[in-house]
Design an enzyme around this catalytic site. Structure first.
Site, short mmCIF file in Angstrom:
data_model
loop_
_atom_site.label_atom_id
_atom_site.label_comp_id
_atom_site.label_asym_id
_atom_site.label_seq_id
_atom_site.Cartn_x
_atom_site.Cartn_y
_atom_site.Cartn_z
N CYS A 18 -20.36 15.16 1.46
CA CYS A 18 -19.08 15.28 0.79
C CYS A 18 -18.08 14.26 1.31
O CYS A 18 -18.34 13.54 2.25
CB CYS A 18 -18.55 16.68 1.02
SG CYS A 18 -18.41 17.05 2.73
N ASP A 50 2.19 17.13 3.43
CA ASP A 50 1.71 18.26 2.65
C ASP A 50 0.62 17.76 1.71
O ASP A 50 0.02 16.71 1.94
CB ASP A 50 2.89 18.89 1.90
CG ASP A 50 2.75 20.39 1.81
OD1 ASP A 50 1.93 20.85 1.01
OD2 ASP A 50 3.44 21.11 2.56
N ASP A 51 0.35 18.50 0.63
CA ASP A 51 -0.71 18.09 -0.29
C ASP A 51 -0.32 16.82 -1.05
O ASP A 51 -1.19 16.07 -1.50
CB ASP A 51 -1.02 19.22 -1.28
CG ASP A 51 -1.68 20.38 -0.58
OD1 ASP A 51 -2.77 20.17 -0.02
OD2 ASP A 51 -1.11 21.48 -0.58
N ASP A 68 -6.64 10.56 -4.27
CA ASP A 68 -7.85 11.05 -3.63
C ASP A 68 -9.07 10.38 -4.26
O ASP A 68 -9.13 10.28 -5.48
CB ASP A 68 -7.97 12.57 -3.82
CG ASP A 68 -8.27 13.29 -2.52
OD1 ASP A 68 -9.16 12.82 -1.80
OD2 ASP A 68 -7.62 14.30 -2.24
N HIS A 140 -7.70 0.69 -11.03
CA HIS A 140 -8.11 -0.51 -10.30
C HIS A 140 -9.55 -0.34 -9.86
O HIS A 140 -9.94 0.73 -9.41
CB HIS A 140 -7.20 -0.72 -9.08
CG HIS A 140 -7.50 -1.99 -8.34
ND1 HIS A 140 -7.27 -3.22 -8.89
CD2 HIS A 140 -8.04 -2.19 -7.12
CE1 HIS A 140 -7.65 -4.14 -8.01
NE2 HIS A 140 -8.12 -3.55 -6.92
CO CO Z 1 -4.50 19.19 -0.74
CO CO Z 2 -5.22 15.51 -0.79
#
Ligand code: CO
Ligand code: CO
Length: 350
Positions: A18, A50-51, A68, A140
């Protein structure tokens, strides 16, 4: 399913299983040495990471940004694209927002893989972006020996309705919206040991958007939300505990787990990241003697596109669970409570 390459995608990556994430703690140390900027409209930045980052545009509107991407964790290129996109979109939902626009990030080995594979990956991502209601506006790509794919996502949120990790209060109930075990099953898959059922359910869970779960939170007494990804339930739960200066209690018997994950964990099929997660959390954990090593392995399992962990006022707990079921978030479960104020701890009991 789309046509798969001759050498399975998961075996073409040099890194293990992962999301080969930098281990917890390392990045914090690096970032500490860099000057971070403060701004009155920067509501969530690097100072209390944070996220996602959040910037206030007007008193009613704030912008969310996140990114991500990772290497394949499944062999089907379309499903890989869908999972990577669901994972990238998740941080917008974890902040209480809705995604607006997304951009592809692709590293692709043109020398070893056919452009058809690339097309399938991008198609999987695009379908998820459409399902989220966002627009794909660009991206990209670079040629690279290792396939990697993900998204940068922009979203919107009301500045007074941002869900950080920091608001959990004593008495809150903890709800988890997806089962754990994707890291363990992905490890089994790489070793050709995963059953067809385990693989199928894992793919279905990882490619599910956290949109329906986030929409169930509307109007409820929500105090903190984060999504469970590479640091596992323990790592991300600890982030919430530390940011909220609270002690969380997790009941292992209530934590939803993917079919076969427990069996594979018993065989020692754990992703490398899970060991790092466990070590990182160790000094903040108190584990009851009835809790088995396998349970702890499941709680530390590095997840890809995991569910939301929600701290909700006790009066709204039942309502949230009912709504989640109605919204099709069938694995959601009440897994614990915020039991005390403090410096940030997790208590694990049977
Ligand atoms: Co998160
Ligand atoms: Co994240």
């Amino acid at each position: 399913m789309t046509e798969e390459p001759q050498v399975p995608l998961t075996e073409q990556v040099r890194a293990a299983g992962c999301a080969s994430k930098i281990p917890p703690g390392v990045l914090e140390e690096v970032l500490k040495s860099l000057p971070v900027q403060a701004h009155p409209d920067l509501l969530v930045g690097l100072e209390a990471a944070d996220d996602a980052g959040v910037y206030r545009l007007t008193p009613e509107l704030a912008l969310i940004q996140t990114v991500d991407f990772f290497t394949p964790i499944v062999n089907d290129p379309y499903q890989f694209g869908a999972i990577a996109a669901a994972n990238a979109l998740s941080d917008i939902y974890a902040m209480g927002g809705r995604p607006l626009m997304a951009m592809n990030i692709v590293c692709f080995p043109l020398k070893t893989l056919s452009p058809d594979i690339l097309k399938a990956v991008l198609r999987g991502g695009l379908d998820k972006v459409h399902e989220s209601g966002a627009l794909l506006v660009g991206g990209h790509s670079v040629e690279d020996p290792e396939l990697k794919y993900g998204l940068a996502v922009t979203g919107l949120v009301h500045p007074e309705r941002i869900f950080t990790k920091a608001g959990a209060r004593v008495g809150d109930l903890l709800v988890l919206t997806k089962p754990l075990g994707t890291g363990i099953i992905a490890t089994a898959l790489k070793g050709h040991l995963a059953s067809a059922e385990a693989e199928e359910v894992m793919i279905q869970v990882m490619s599910q958007l956290n949109r329906a779960a986030a929409e169930a939170l509307e109007g409820l007494e929500v105090h903190a939300v984060t999504d469970i990804t590479g640091f596992g339930l323990l790592g991300h739960g600890l982030e919430m505990a530390l940011a909220s200066r609270a002690e969380l209690t997790i009941y292992t018997s209530r934590v939803p787990v993917l079919p076969w994950a427990r069996e594979y964990a018993a065989l020692g099929l754990l992703p490398a990241g899970s060991h790092a997660n466990r070590r990182f959390c160790e000094k903040h954990l108190s584990i009851s003697s009835q809790v088995s090593q396998i349970d702890v392995d499941l709680l530390s399992d590095a997840q890809t596109s995991g569910g939301l962990l929600i701290a909700i006022g006790p009066q709204d707990g039942e309502r949230l669970l009912t709504r989640l079921k109605e919204n099709g978030v069938t694995h959601a479960a009440l897994i614990g409570e915020v039991t005390a104020a403090g410096t940030g701890k997790i208590k694990i009991i049977q």
